[in-house]
Scaffold this active site. Structure first.
Site, PDB file in Angstrom:
ATOM      1  CD  GLN A 173       3.744  13.128  -3.099  1.00 28.04           C
ATOM      2  OE1 GLN A 173       2.612  12.774  -3.439  1.00 28.04           O
ATOM      3  NE2 GLN A 173       4.127  13.166  -1.844  1.00 28.04           N
ATOM      4  CE  LYS A 190       5.146   9.753  -0.339  1.00 28.88           C
ATOM      5  NZ  LYS A 190       4.741  10.464   0.863  1.00 28.88           N
ATOM      6  CG  HIS A 194      10.573  14.737   0.142  1.00 25.35           C
ATOM      7  ND1 HIS A 194      11.395  13.941   0.896  1.00 25.35           N
ATOM      8  CD2 HIS A 194       9.393  14.791   0.814  1.00 25.35           C
ATOM      9  CE1 HIS A 194      10.745  13.528   1.973  1.00 25.35           C
ATOM     10  NE2 HIS A 194       9.527  14.033   1.954  1.00 25.35           N
ATOM     11  CG  ASP A 211      11.232  11.619  -5.298  1.00 26.08           C
ATOM     12  OD1 ASP A 211      10.285  10.818  -5.287  1.00 26.08           O
ATOM     13  OD2 ASP A 211      11.511  12.358  -4.337  1.00 26.08           O
ATOM     14  CB  CYS A 266      10.138  16.453   4.098  1.00 30.49           C
ATOM     15  SG  CYS A 266       9.554  15.679   5.591  1.00 30.49           S
TER      16      CYS A 266
HETATM   17  N1  C6P Z   1       6.447  12.847   1.183  1.00 30.04           N
HETATM   18  C1  C6P Z   1       4.698  14.150   2.207  1.00 30.04           C
HETATM   19  O1  C6P Z   1       3.860  14.389   3.083  1.00 30.04           O
HETATM   20  P1  C6P Z   1       8.931   7.929   1.826  1.00 30.04           P
HETATM   21  O2  C6P Z   1       8.783   8.642   3.144  1.00 30.04           O
HETATM   22  O3  C6P Z   1      10.285   7.275   1.695  1.00 30.04           O
HETATM   23  O4  C6P Z   1       7.799   7.032   1.491  1.00 30.04           O
HETATM   24  O5  C6P Z   1       8.853   9.063   0.689  1.00 30.04           O
HETATM   25  C2  C6P Z   1       9.740  10.151   0.742  1.00 30.04           C
HETATM   26  C3  C6P Z   1       9.369  11.142  -0.290  1.00 30.04           C
HETATM   27  C4  C6P Z   1      10.215  11.324  -1.374  1.00 30.04           C
HETATM   28  N2  C6P Z   1       9.911  12.172  -2.360  1.00 30.04           N
HETATM   29  C5  C6P Z   1       8.772  12.877  -2.361  1.00 30.04           C
HETATM   30  C6  C6P Z   1       8.463  13.783  -3.522  1.00 30.04           C
HETATM   31  C7  C6P Z   1       7.874  12.739  -1.305  1.00 30.04           C
HETATM   32  O6  C6P Z   1       6.746  13.441  -1.310  1.00 30.04           O
HETATM   33  C8  C6P Z   1       8.179  11.869  -0.226  1.00 30.04           C
HETATM   34  C9  C6P Z   1       7.278  11.740   0.957  1.00 30.04           C
HETATM   35  C10 C6P Z   1       5.457  12.846   2.239  1.00 30.04           C
HETATM   36  O7  C6P Z   1       4.900  14.933   1.286  1.00 30.04           O
HETATM   37  C11 C6P Z   1       6.015  12.567   3.590  1.00 30.04           C
HETATM   38  S1  C6P Z   1       7.245  13.746   4.062  1.00 30.04           S
END
Ligand code: C6P
Length: 422
Positions: A219, A242, A139, A216, A380
């Site tokens: 997910q 999440k 991401h 990371d 993203c």
């Molecule tokens: N992915 C998706 O629709 P934040 O925005 O900081 O809570 O998380 C960022 C982020 C980082 N790593 C991974 C693997 C992610 O999936 C995400 C956020 C969302 O897939 C929003 S773009």
């Protein structure tokens, strides 16, 4: 509600039957209507998941009866809020398998957690000649902060390529991992492909080369049990929103010995030991990395979310989502013109696909008409889209409260998109 039989072997946990109607009743939004009064089918859980009443109530209760700033007041309310905040940090530490609550830093989310490591550890530790290794499936939150800090420090930025199935190319990983690699940053589960990376094995190899490992977990933490000690990582980042908790709260786990050596990133109140006009000294972690008033109610809400998923059982959640993913994969793949994007052998909770001749946004719009909420876009993860030669995908992402009927609604919607546009 009866659930059809499993169509693919679930990966996690025991086949404990879940009281799905009871669980769904905990999530008020799942009972609301979408467009034209159609039942809402929420399959955009990777973007953000829905909140159970227990989380909503914990946040309201905090504001109604406990709200005060923490670590500052001597008064009764401040003490109460501080105690609740500290208990929440202990809970998060236990939830992630950290050795101590002082290894848990609260951030705004995964993005901020990774930027913190890049700008605190990376900015002060990386030198020309050093390398940072990421993967092609990251991401942007686990990619751009490393590009930026490499530009700032003169370190080199490298990425492990992915295969046609959407798995990491492990031969390439072994080639790209060198004694110059100072940090390996890897997603536990890809948000665009659903691939589950073999993080434990990768961490062993990276650490044997002397590299730090950042996982990371945006997910992964919502879908199966996490134990940072077992993963063998130095940093682990995830987002509360999440994980069925509030927005605006995230977690950075950092190994104590490393956090102790890291300078602050943001400065101000609550992160200092002593301030004079001549200079300041820093509080020990985690306070050193939590300048200013933290998101107190959000931390309380996150603790309630952890209570909730632990009550259901993370292994039970993993099992159920494995069933849902198996069913969705089988049915969606069978629709003529569908190409799955991401067919890794180990996957979690994400089904990405394209429909021949139909733009993913159009598929998303037709699904939305049917009340089915999915994400259509690059997620993203633009390098992933480029790797698979698509501008975007349709992504259905599951949570344990989803049902087989909802997957059938997804399938009907994709079939309709094909009839309308195909
Ligand atoms: N992915 C998706 O629709 P934040 O925005 O900081 O809570 O998380 C960022 C982020 C980082 N790593 C991974 C693997 C992610 O999936 C995400 C956020 C969302 O897939 C929003 S773009």
């Amino acid at each position: 509600m009866t659930e059809p039989a499993t169509v693919a072997p679930p990966r996690h946990g025991p086949a404990t039957p879940l009281d799905i109607d009871g669980i769904r009743a905990d999530f008020p939004i799942l009972g609301t209507a979408a467009r034209d009064g159609r039942p809402l089918v929420y399959l955009d859980n990777a973007a953000t998941s829905q909140k159970p009443r227990q989380v909503i109530d914990a946040v309201s209760r905090f504001y109604a009866s406990e709200n005060a700033n923490i670590h500052r007041g001597l008064h009764f309310l401040s003490e109460r809020a501080t105690a609740a905040f500290d208990v929440a940090r202990e809970k998060v530490a236990r939830f992630l398998g950290a050795g101590s609550p002082s290894e848990i830093v609260f951030t705004r989310g995964t993005t901020e957690a990774i930027n913190l490591v890049a700008q605190s550890w990376g900015r002060t530790s990386l030198r020309p000649g050093d390398e940072v290794l990421v993967t092609e499936m990251e991401h942007h939150a686990n990619l751009v902060p490393w590009q930026v800090v490499c530009e700032q420090t003169g370190a080199a930025f490298r990425a492990v390529p992915i295969t046609d199935r959407g798995e990491l190319n492990l031969d390439a990983f072994d080639r790209l991992l060198t004694d110059r690699t100072r940090l390996f940053a890897v997603g536990h589960v890809s948000n665009a492909l659903g691939t589950m990376n073999p993080v434990r094995e990768l961490a062993v190899r990276a650490r044997a080369r002397g590299a730090l490992v950042l996982v990371d977990g945006a997910q992964s933490a919502p879908h199966f049990p996490i134990d940072v000690a077992e993963l063998g990582c130095d940093f682990f980042a995830c987002s509360g929103h999440k994980l069925f908790g509030p927005t605006g709260i995230g977690v950075l786990y950092g190994r104590k010995a490393i956090l102790d050596e890291m300078p602050p990133w943001q400065t101000g109140g609550d992160m200092v030991e002593r301030v004079t006009l001549e200079g300041s000294t820093w509080a020990p972690p985690p306070a050193r990395f939590e300048a200013g008033t933290p998101p107190i109610a959000e931390v309380i809400g996150l603790a309630a979310a952890i209570d909730y998923v632990e009550r259901v059982g993370l292994d039970v959640i993993g099992h159920r989502e494995g069933e849902l993913l198996g069913r969705a994969t089988e049915l969606v793949r069978a629709i003529p013109g569908v190409r799955l994007v991401g067919t890794a052998r180990e996957k979690a909770a994400v089904l990405s696909f394209v429909l021949d001749g139909v733009h993913p946004h159009d598929v998303g719009t037709v699904l939305d008409d049917e009340g089915v909420a999915v994400r259509a876009g690059h997620h993203c993860a633009q390098p992933v889209m480029r790797r698979f030669g698509v501008p975007a995908t349709v992504r259905a992402s599951f949570a344990f409260y989803n049902t087989a009927d909802e997957i059938d609604a997804l399938v009907r919607g994709v079939e309709r998109a094909r009839a309308v546009f195909g």
